[in-house]
Design a protein around this motif. Sequence first.
Motif, short mmCIF file in Angstrom:
data_model
loop_
_atom_site.label_atom_id
_atom_site.label_comp_id
_atom_site.label_asym_id
_atom_site.label_seq_id
_atom_site.Cartn_x
_atom_site.Cartn_y
_atom_site.Cartn_z
N LEU A 149 38.79 0.85 -12.96
CA LEU A 149 38.77 -0.49 -12.37
C LEU A 149 37.85 -0.53 -11.16
O LEU A 149 37.18 -1.54 -10.92
N ALA A 150 37.79 0.54 -10.41
CA ALA A 150 36.89 0.58 -9.25
C ALA A 150 35.44 0.46 -9.70
O ALA A 150 34.64 -0.26 -9.09
N GLU A 151 35.10 1.15 -10.77
CA GLU A 151 33.72 1.07 -11.28
C GLU A 151 33.42 -0.32 -11.81
O GLU A 151 32.34 -0.87 -11.61
N ILE A 152 34.40 -0.90 -12.48
CA ILE A 152 34.23 -2.25 -13.02
C ILE A 152 34.05 -3.25 -11.89
O ILE A 152 33.21 -4.15 -11.96
N ARG A 153 34.82 -3.07 -10.83
CA ARG A 153 34.67 -3.97 -9.69
C ARG A 153 33.27 -3.87 -9.13
O ARG A 153 32.67 -4.87 -8.73
N GLY A 154 32.71 -2.65 -9.11
CA GLY A 154 31.34 -2.46 -8.65
C GLY A 154 30.36 -3.30 -9.46
O GLY A 154 29.47 -3.95 -8.89
N ILE A 155 30.53 -3.30 -10.77
CA ILE A 155 29.65 -4.10 -11.64
C ILE A 155 29.83 -5.58 -11.34
O ILE A 155 28.85 -6.32 -11.16
N LEU A 156 31.07 -6.01 -11.26
CA LEU A 156 31.34 -7.44 -11.05
C LEU A 156 30.80 -7.90 -9.68
O LEU A 156 30.30 -9.02 -9.56
N ASP A 157 30.90 -7.02 -8.69
CA ASP A 157 30.41 -7.39 -7.36
C ASP A 157 28.90 -7.65 -7.39
O ASP A 157 28.41 -8.59 -6.77
N PHE A 162 47.75 -8.73 -11.14
CA PHE A 162 47.32 -7.46 -10.56
C PHE A 162 45.80 -7.41 -10.40
O PHE A 162 45.29 -7.01 -9.35
N TYR A 163 45.07 -7.84 -11.40
CA TYR A 163 43.61 -7.86 -11.32
C TYR A 163 43.16 -8.78 -10.18
O TYR A 163 42.19 -8.48 -9.49
N GLU A 164 43.86 -9.87 -10.02
CA GLU A 164 43.50 -10.79 -8.94
C GLU A 164 43.68 -10.09 -7.58
O GLU A 164 42.80 -10.15 -6.72
N ARG A 165 44.82 -9.44 -7.42
CA ARG A 165 45.06 -8.70 -6.17
C ARG A 165 43.99 -7.65 -5.92
O ARG A 165 43.63 -7.38 -4.79
N GLN A 166 43.53 -7.02 -7.01
CA GLN A 166 42.53 -5.96 -6.90
C GLN A 166 41.12 -6.52 -6.78
O GLN A 166 40.16 -5.77 -6.88
#
Lengths: 139, 139
Positions: free
Chosen positions: A60-68, A19-23
């Motif tokens: 998860l959206a906020e975390i994705r922002g950090i990772l990006d 799921f994390y991969e898809r996201q």
Amino acid sequence: MLIGELAHAAGATTPTIRFYERQQLLPTPLRSGNGYRDYNTADLDRVRFIRAAQSSGLSLAEIRGILDIRDDGQPPCRHVSDLIDNKLAEVRRRMAELVALEQELQRLGERARLLNPAECGDSDICRIIDTARDPIPAP
Amino acid sequence: MLIGELAHAAGATTPTIRFYERQQLLPTPLRSGNGYRDYNTADLDRVRFIRAAQSSGLSLAEIRGILDIRDDGQPPCRHVSDLIDNKLAEVRRRMAELVALEQELQRLGERARLLNPAECGDSDICRIIDTARDPIPAP
DNA sequence: CTAAACCATGAACCTGGGTTCAAGGTCAAG
DNA sequence: CTTGACCTTGAACCCAGGTTCATGGTTTAG
């Protein structure tokens, strides 16, 4: 590392990793000869980071922002710091709401203790909760 | 009373009233000659009760439980009283969680202030959040 | 040789409390 | 007689963070 091993080591489940991969929270992993996903320790660090950030209340959206930002080669410090400040303010707002709710429930609990069930007519649904006909008989 | 009037008087919207009907929170209403739903003041009281109970943190399922007892001809006092006690305990649990989260966010906020962005290498994702390599350089 | 325990995929499902959409009927005013 | 504001229905969609299912391939132990 197999997906199940990664999941176990990070305190997640196998479907959650997929799921994390898809996201887009995890990069497309390498594949072994048999087609199995093949993870390394950087991936493990990444999943652990996601769980740590999540347990600090980040979405998860906020975390994705950090990772990006990280994947862009920049340090996300400033962004993370703002995120934390906002989240703290949000948590405090939510706590204030819960305090108000607690008071309301306490008020209702007292009403429930003061109210005589025998006096509950058929005309109301519940005199404990209903504030329309508010007054309670003087003790 | 038309559905829009009922909704307005109760501080809800028209689709919400239909939704409550589908969820069995409201009885199947009478119909006027033209097929329009026709509500009375008991219905209005009921919707107002639902909104009041909701604003005290009760879920629609819990509210339906209360209404079912009422519709059964019994006073729901005892049930409501228990519900309130449980809800109060739940709110307090949730508050304790938020207090812990607040502390965690405060800790992270301080870390963010102590940490020098220039020292953030490429090896970590974010040293503010990541607790793996925890120590922060002595001031 | 077979059974258990892994892995793969895409798609559907879950919770809660609604909102939105598409297609159409009804009614009062101008 | 048409315009606008109501009303009707069923069905699909929204949020987040996953979980569950169906179907099938791979690998290892006994």
